[in-house]
Design a protein around this motif. Structure first.
Motif, mmCIF file in Angstrom:
data_model
loop_
_atom_site.group_PDB
_atom_site.id
_atom_site.type_symbol
_atom_site.label_atom_id
_atom_site.label_comp_id
_atom_site.label_asym_id
_atom_site.label_seq_id
_atom_site.Cartn_x
_atom_site.Cartn_y
_atom_site.Cartn_z
ATOM 1 N N THR A 32 17.229 -7.252 48.328
ATOM 2 C CA THR A 32 17.638 -5.792 48.162
ATOM 3 C C THR A 32 16.476 -4.979 47.460
ATOM 4 O OG1 THR A 32 18.624 -5.931 45.995
ATOM 5 C CG2 THR A 32 19.781 -6.544 47.887
ATOM 6 N N GLY A 33 15.592 -5.426 46.743
ATOM 7 C CA GLY A 33 14.746 -4.459 46.060
ATOM 8 C C GLY A 33 15.444 -3.924 44.817
ATOM 9 N N GLU A 34 16.563 -4.213 44.441
ATOM 10 C CA GLU A 34 17.177 -3.800 43.274
ATOM 11 C C GLU A 34 17.129 -4.332 42.338
ATOM 12 O OE1 GLU A 34 19.001 -0.893 43.452
ATOM 13 O OE2 GLU A 34 18.418 -0.995 45.540
ATOM 14 N N LEU A 35 17.163 -3.959 40.887
ATOM 15 C CA LEU A 35 17.180 -4.575 39.556
ATOM 16 C C LEU A 35 18.360 -5.366 39.414
ATOM 17 C CD1 LEU A 35 15.644 -4.715 36.740
ATOM 18 C CD2 LEU A 35 17.124 -2.808 36.293
ATOM 19 N N THR A 36 18.201 -6.681 39.292
ATOM 20 C CA THR A 36 19.160 -7.633 38.985
ATOM 21 C C THR A 36 19.566 -8.020 37.488
ATOM 22 O OG1 THR A 36 17.919 -9.678 39.549
ATOM 23 C CG2 THR A 36 18.958 -8.664 41.461
ATOM 24 N N GLN A 37 18.491 -8.036 36.817
ATOM 25 C CA GLN A 37 18.519 -8.348 35.386
ATOM 26 C C GLN A 37 17.604 -7.909 34.493
ATOM 27 O OE1 GLN A 37 18.964 -12.785 34.747
ATOM 28 N NE2 GLN A 37 19.375 -12.476 32.562
ATOM 29 N N VAL A 38 17.926 -7.374 33.478
ATOM 30 C CA VAL A 38 16.897 -6.932 32.160
ATOM 31 C C VAL A 38 16.600 -8.130 31.234
ATOM 32 C CG1 VAL A 38 16.439 -5.383 30.602
ATOM 33 C CG2 VAL A 38 17.500 -4.431 32.451
ATOM 34 N N LEU A 39 15.576 -8.882 31.614
ATOM 35 C CA LEU A 39 15.533 -10.012 30.581
ATOM 36 C C LEU A 39 15.013 -9.544 29.248
ATOM 37 C CD1 LEU A 39 13.337 -12.378 33.096
ATOM 38 C CD2 LEU A 39 16.045 -12.410 32.595
ATOM 39 N N TRP A 40 14.484 -8.367 29.188
ATOM 40 C CA TRP A 40 13.929 -7.852 27.610
ATOM 41 C C TRP A 40 13.863 -6.204 27.782
ATOM 42 C CZ3 TRP A 40 13.521 -10.834 23.505
ATOM 43 C CH2 TRP A 40 12.881 -10.016 22.293
ATOM 44 N N PRO A 41 14.210 -5.563 26.829
ATOM 45 C CA PRO A 41 15.119 -5.977 25.784
ATOM 46 C C PRO A 41 16.254 -6.432 26.011
ATOM 47 C CG PRO A 41 14.511 -3.690 25.347
ATOM 48 C CD PRO A 41 13.984 -4.182 26.746
ATOM 49 N N ASP A 42 16.838 -7.144 25.077
ATOM 50 C CA ASP A 42 18.423 -7.564 25.178
ATOM 51 C C ASP A 42 19.163 -6.799 24.072
ATOM 52 O OD1 ASP A 42 20.933 -8.184 25.076
ATOM 53 O OD2 ASP A 42 20.512 -10.517 25.262
ATOM 54 N N GLU A 43 19.813 -5.577 24.326
ATOM 55 C CA GLU A 43 20.336 -4.529 23.542
ATOM 56 C C GLU A 43 21.397 -5.288 22.695
ATOM 57 O OE1 GLU A 43 18.782 -1.969 22.797
ATOM 58 O OE2 GLU A 43 17.732 -1.742 24.753
ATOM 59 N N THR A 44 21.911 -6.517 23.037
ATOM 60 C CA THR A 44 23.014 -7.030 22.366
ATOM 61 C C THR A 44 22.581 -7.848 21.379
ATOM 62 O OG1 THR A 44 23.098 -8.950 23.842
ATOM 63 C CG2 THR A 44 24.647 -7.068 24.579
ATOM 64 N N ASP A 45 21.491 -8.308 21.222
ATOM 65 C CA ASP A 45 20.821 -8.935 20.062
ATOM 66 C C ASP A 45 20.199 -8.366 19.109
ATOM 67 O OD1 ASP A 45 22.055 -11.685 21.486
ATOM 68 O OD2 ASP A 45 20.261 -11.640 22.647
ATOM 69 N N PRO A 46 19.930 -9.054 17.974
ATOM 70 C CA PRO A 46 18.993 -8.371 16.975
ATOM 71 C C PRO A 46 17.430 -8.313 17.480
ATOM 72 C CG PRO A 46 20.287 -9.983 15.899
ATOM 73 C CD PRO A 46 20.236 -10.311 17.386
ATOM 74 N N PRO A 47 16.949 -7.231 17.090
ATOM 75 C CA PRO A 47 15.450 -6.929 17.728
ATOM 76 C C PRO A 47 14.648 -7.998 17.342
ATOM 77 C CG PRO A 47 15.932 -5.466 15.895
ATOM 78 C CD PRO A 47 17.232 -6.141 16.010
ATOM 79 N N PHE A 48 13.586 -8.415 18.637
ATOM 80 C CA PHE A 48 12.642 -9.268 17.966
ATOM 81 C C PHE A 48 11.340 -8.785 18.653
ATOM 82 C CE2 PHE A 48 9.974 -12.569 20.552
ATOM 83 C CZ PHE A 48 9.178 -13.010 19.467
ATOM 84 N N PRO A 49 10.560 -8.082 17.977
ATOM 85 C CA PRO A 49 9.420 -7.258 18.476
ATOM 86 C C PRO A 49 8.566 -7.871 19.080
ATOM 87 C CG PRO A 49 9.101 -7.741 15.981
ATOM 88 C CD PRO A 49 10.553 -8.386 16.535
ATOM 89 N N LEU A 50 8.090 -7.104 20.279
ATOM 90 C CA LEU A 50 6.948 -7.666 21.049
ATOM 91 C C LEU A 50 5.735 -6.641 20.819
ATOM 92 C CD1 LEU A 50 8.661 -8.592 24.615
ATOM 93 C CD2 LEU A 50 7.783 -10.592 22.774
ATOM 94 N N PRO A 51 4.522 -7.144 20.990
ATOM 95 C CA PRO A 51 3.289 -6.282 20.512
ATOM 96 C C PRO A 51 3.308 -5.193 21.601
ATOM 97 C CG PRO A 51 2.575 -8.443 21.383
ATOM 98 C CD PRO A 51 4.149 -8.656 21.210
ATOM 99 N N CYS A 52 3.185 -3.989 21.357
ATOM 100 C CA CYS A 52 3.097 -2.791 22.349
ATOM 101 C C CYS A 52 1.544 -2.444 22.550
ATOM 102 C CB CYS A 52 4.023 -1.576 21.609
ATOM 103 S SG CYS A 52 3.333 -1.087 20.148
ATOM 104 N N ASP A 53 0.666 -2.957 22.097
ATOM 105 C CA ASP A 53 -0.613 -2.580 22.269
ATOM 106 C C ASP A 53 -1.441 -3.790 22.770
ATOM 107 O OD1 ASP A 53 -0.861 -4.116 20.111
ATOM 108 O OD2 ASP A 53 -1.974 -3.056 18.892
#
Length: 221
Positions: free
Chosen positions: A125-146
């Protein structure tokens, strides 16, 4: 593409092509008045991510301007366009069954905080089916942004990021933890996963092959 020119002049009319009312490729969320009037029809932005489907029939390309498209490997026809959200695509990977696509994109921009987003898309379908990251329901686990480059395992669980400092970091997205870190001499220019093996290419021309221990293996010591 052949020598940078479309091999299929009718690609716009195929099912995967987006509506003409959307911005031109590479325009991101720029207001309509500022859309470019001349642009490369195929992408209009440097290609920053590539993968071949497990059956070898499809190729995915992602760009610095957030355009992700799937092509027929034999005919070069456009099969599907899944997004043109304007976010820099760091990596793209077909799932093992070839029915979904996982993308790693840098969210934010010059005037907003930046972080990595990992999404799963349906190729039917070309549609977004799941957001694997970030998960808003869990405590934050930082991924590097740079980080400069990224790579995913085919199941989307492990994400490797590489930095110009020579640092390679492996994250377990399911366990929400860092499972490995490697410091090499030379800026990291590309990464590739093959099962538990990770290839890291560097600006000095060297390539390093390393084995990534999973979270379960790490807990066993």
């Amino acid at each position: 593409m052949i020598n940078g020119k479309p091999c299929d002049e009718d690609w716009r009319t195929r099912d995967g092509a987006r509506d003409e009312a959307l911005p031109p490729v590479g325009a991101g969320d720029c207001p309509r008045a500022h859309w470019p009037t001349r642009i490369n029809d195929r992408h209009g932005s440097p290609v920053s991510a590539l993968d071949i489907s497990p059956d070898g029939r499809r190729i995915v390309t992602g760009t610095l301007n957030g355009v992700v498209r799937v092509w027929d490997a034999d005919t070069a026809d456009l099969v599907r366009e899944v997004t043109r959200d304007g976010h820099l695509v760091r990596a793209a990977r077909f799932t093992p069954d070839g029915k979904h696509l996982i993308t790693v994109a840098q969210l934010g921009g010059p005037y907003r905080a930046q972080w990595l987003g990992v999404d799963m898309w349906s190729l039917d379908t070309g549609e977004l089916t799941q957001v694997l990251w970030p998960d808003e329901t869990d405590p934050p686990f930082p991924l590097p942004c740079d980080e400069e480059v990224a790579a995913l395992t085919r199941d989307g669980r492990y994400l490797a990021t590489g930095h110009r400092s020579g640092t390679v970091t492996v994250h377990d997205l399911a366990a929400r933890e860092r499972v490995g870190r490697l410091v090499l001499h030379g800026a990291i220019t590309c990464l590739a996963f093959d099962g538990p093996r990770l290839l890291a290419g560097r600006a000095n021309g060297d390539v390093t092959l390393t084995y990534v221990r999973t979270a379960a293996e790490s807990s066993r010591g």
